[in-house]
Design a protein around this motif. Structure first.
Motif, PDB file in Angstrom:
ATOM      1  N   UNK A 140       0.667  -0.988   0.156  1.00  0.00           N
ATOM      2  CA  UNK A 140       0.065   0.064   0.084  1.00  0.00           C
ATOM      3  C   UNK A 140       0.912   1.271   0.043  1.00  0.00           C
ATOM      4  N   UNK A 141       0.611   2.033  -1.012  1.00  0.00           N
ATOM      5  CA  UNK A 141       1.628   3.245  -1.150  1.00  0.00           C
ATOM      6  C   UNK A 141       0.503   4.406  -0.989  1.00  0.00           C
ATOM      7  N   UNK A 142       1.019   5.367  -0.446  1.00  0.00           N
ATOM      8  CA  UNK A 142       0.283   6.890  -0.469  1.00  0.00           C
ATOM      9  C   UNK A 142       1.214   7.968  -0.914  1.00  0.00           C
ATOM     10  N   UNK A 143       0.795   8.918  -1.403  1.00  0.00           N
ATOM     11  CA  UNK A 143       1.275  10.245  -1.794  1.00  0.00           C
ATOM     12  C   UNK A 143       1.367  11.140  -0.640  1.00  0.00           C
ATOM     13  N   UNK A 144       1.748  12.144  -0.454  1.00  0.00           N
ATOM     14  CA  UNK A 144       1.805  12.954   0.818  1.00  0.00           C
ATOM     15  C   UNK A 144       0.488  13.599   1.066  1.00  0.00           C
ATOM     16  N   UNK A 145      -0.448  13.847   0.167  1.00  0.00           N
ATOM     17  CA  UNK A 145      -1.765  14.470   0.348  1.00  0.00           C
ATOM     18  C   UNK A 145      -2.740  13.161   0.723  1.00  0.00           C
ATOM     19  N   UNK A 146      -2.343  12.046   0.331  1.00  0.00           N
ATOM     20  CA  UNK A 146      -3.460  10.779   0.850  1.00  0.00           C
ATOM     21  C   UNK A 146      -2.856   9.933   1.908  1.00  0.00           C
ATOM     22  N   UNK A 147      -1.876  10.709   2.640  1.00  0.00           N
ATOM     23  CA  UNK A 147      -1.264  10.061   3.848  1.00  0.00           C
ATOM     24  C   UNK A 147      -2.671   9.604   4.810  1.00  0.00           C
ATOM     25  N   UNK A 148      -2.724   8.669   5.599  1.00  0.00           N
ATOM     26  CA  UNK A 148      -3.619   8.508   6.532  1.00  0.00           C
ATOM     27  C   UNK A 148      -3.609   9.342   7.684  1.00  0.00           C
ATOM     28  N   UNK A 149      -4.703   9.908   8.503  1.00  0.00           N
ATOM     29  CA  UNK A 149      -4.658  10.349   9.878  1.00  0.00           C
ATOM     30  C   UNK A 149      -5.196   9.198  10.819  1.00  0.00           C
ATOM     31  N   UNK A 150      -4.436   8.361  11.395  1.00  0.00           N
ATOM     32  CA  UNK A 150      -4.924   7.309  12.261  1.00  0.00           C
ATOM     33  C   UNK A 150      -5.833   7.941  13.677  1.00  0.00           C
ATOM     34  N   UNK A 151      -6.895   7.534  13.655  1.00  0.00           N
ATOM     35  CA  UNK A 151      -7.900   8.020  14.846  1.00  0.00           C
ATOM     36  C   UNK A 151      -7.948   9.657  14.700  1.00  0.00           C
ATOM     37  N   UNK A 152      -8.165  10.331  13.654  1.00  0.00           N
ATOM     38  CA  UNK A 152      -8.265  11.693  13.404  1.00  0.00           C
ATOM     39  C   UNK A 152      -6.956  12.399  14.055  1.00  0.00           C
ATOM     40  N   UNK A 153      -5.788  11.731  14.246  1.00  0.00           N
ATOM     41  CA  UNK A 153      -4.402  12.348  14.480  1.00  0.00           C
ATOM     42  C   UNK A 153      -3.883  12.118  15.777  1.00  0.00           C
ATOM     43  N   UNK A 154      -4.886  11.038  16.783  1.00  0.00           N
ATOM     44  CA  UNK A 154      -4.463  10.610  17.778  1.00  0.00           C
ATOM     45  C   UNK A 154      -3.463   9.393  17.768  1.00  0.00           C
ATOM     46  N   UNK A 155      -3.498   8.683  16.690  1.00  0.00           N
ATOM     47  CA  UNK A 155      -2.571   7.649  16.403  1.00  0.00           C
ATOM     48  C   UNK A 155      -1.705   7.990  15.475  1.00  0.00           C
ATOM     49  N   UNK A 156      -0.814   7.077  14.848  1.00  0.00           N
ATOM     50  CA  UNK A 156      -0.081   7.462  13.912  1.00  0.00           C
ATOM     51  C   UNK A 156      -0.045   6.307  12.745  1.00  0.00           C
ATOM     52  N   UNK A 157       0.751   6.602  11.723  1.00  0.00           N
ATOM     53  CA  UNK A 157       0.938   5.726  10.663  1.00  0.00           C
ATOM     54  C   UNK A 157       2.563   5.550  10.522  1.00  0.00           C
ATOM     55  N   UNK A 158       3.057   4.550  10.468  1.00  0.00           N
ATOM     56  CA  UNK A 158       4.560   4.526  10.244  1.00  0.00           C
ATOM     57  C   UNK A 158       4.951   4.160   8.582  1.00  0.00           C
ATOM     58  N   UNK A 159       5.658   5.205   8.068  1.00  0.00           N
ATOM     59  CA  UNK A 159       5.633   5.343   6.535  1.00  0.00           C
ATOM     60  C   UNK A 159       7.001   4.902   6.256  1.00  0.00           C
ATOM     61  N   UNK A 160       7.318   4.217   5.296  1.00  0.00           N
ATOM     62  CA  UNK A 160       8.718   3.893   4.741  1.00  0.00           C
ATOM     63  C   UNK A 160       8.753   4.804   3.414  1.00  0.00           C
ATOM     64  N   UNK A 161       9.717   6.004   3.471  1.00  0.00           N
ATOM     65  CA  UNK A 161       9.719   6.736   2.451  1.00  0.00           C
ATOM     66  C   UNK A 161      11.172   6.570   1.697  1.00  0.00           C
ATOM     67  N   UNK A 162      11.346   7.440   0.761  1.00  0.00           N
ATOM     68  CA  UNK A 162      12.650   7.650   0.150  1.00  0.00           C
ATOM     69  C   UNK A 162      13.751   8.236   1.177  1.00  0.00           C
ATOM     70  N   UNK A 163      13.218   8.892   2.045  1.00  0.00           N
ATOM     71  CA  UNK A 163      13.978   9.612   2.932  1.00  0.00           C
ATOM     72  C   UNK A 163      14.109   8.951   4.415  1.00  0.00           C
ATOM     73  N   UNK A 164      13.729   7.754   4.308  1.00  0.00           N
ATOM     74  CA  UNK A 164      13.899   6.828   5.693  1.00  0.00           C
ATOM     75  C   UNK A 164      12.336   6.502   6.230  1.00  0.00           C
ATOM     76  N   UNK A 165      12.345   5.693   7.270  1.00  0.00           N
ATOM     77  CA  UNK A 165      11.159   5.232   7.707  1.00  0.00           C
ATOM     78  C   UNK A 165      10.771   6.472   8.935  1.00  0.00           C
ATOM     79  N   UNK A 166       9.554   6.912   8.908  1.00  0.00           N
ATOM     80  CA  UNK A 166       9.064   8.106   9.626  1.00  0.00           C
ATOM     81  C   UNK A 166       7.738   7.840   9.882  1.00  0.00           C
ATOM     82  N   UNK A 167       7.186   8.763  10.897  1.00  0.00           N
ATOM     83  CA  UNK A 167       5.827   8.754  11.334  1.00  0.00           C
ATOM     84  C   UNK A 167       4.965   9.574  10.191  1.00  0.00           C
TER      85      UNK A 167
END
Length: 133
Positions: free
Chosen positions: A88-115
């Motif tokens: 599952x890949x998402x661009x910067x505008x389509x990144x999910x907000x987990x629980x309306x921002x209370x949670x977080x998603x961990x994303x593997x990007x070209x700049x490394x793994x980040x929230x």
């Protein structure tokens, strides 16, 4: 038995240890597991990361965080999103907000793994590894 999805294995070990109120848990060390653990530490879900063993037998020892008098786990749920059979890949505008921002998603990007918050700030998208809340 061979482990075909080390990220799911790591998340399951953390989830099980958290539910059983263990102080620490051990996960096999890899670059990806170190990166995920570092993001979890930066976001306040785990308190400390250390390594034990050497070579191929290296393990990360993660010290879990609990809150309150009754030791409620800081990690309530960890859910794998992108799997080996369906990435599952998402661009910067389509990144999910987990629980309306209370949670977080961990994303593997070209700049490394980040929230997901850091990925939005840097304007990068990538593979959505998991949700944590």
């Amino acid at each position: 038995m061979a482990n075909h999805d080390p990220i799911s294995d790591m998340l399951t070990r953390i989830r099980n240890a958290s539910e059983k109120r263990h102080q620490t848990t051990r996960v096999p060390a890899s670059r990806m597991s170190r990166s995920i653990a570092k993001v979890l530490q930066q976001e306040g879900f785990i308190s400390e990361i250390s390594e034990e063993g050497e070579g191929v037998l290296t393990h990360l020892v993660l010290e879990l965080k609990y809150s309150g008098k009754h030791r409620h786990p800081t990690i309530r749920s960890m859910q794998r999103v992108s799997k080996p059979g369906l990435r599952i890949y998402k661009n910067t505008r389509a990144l999910p907000k987990v629980l309306g921002g209370l949670g977080m998603a961990i994303i593997s990007t070209s700049k490394g793994v980040m929230s997901d918050r850091d990925a939005r700030k840097q304007g990068v998208g990538g593979e959505v590894l998991c949700y944590v809340y």
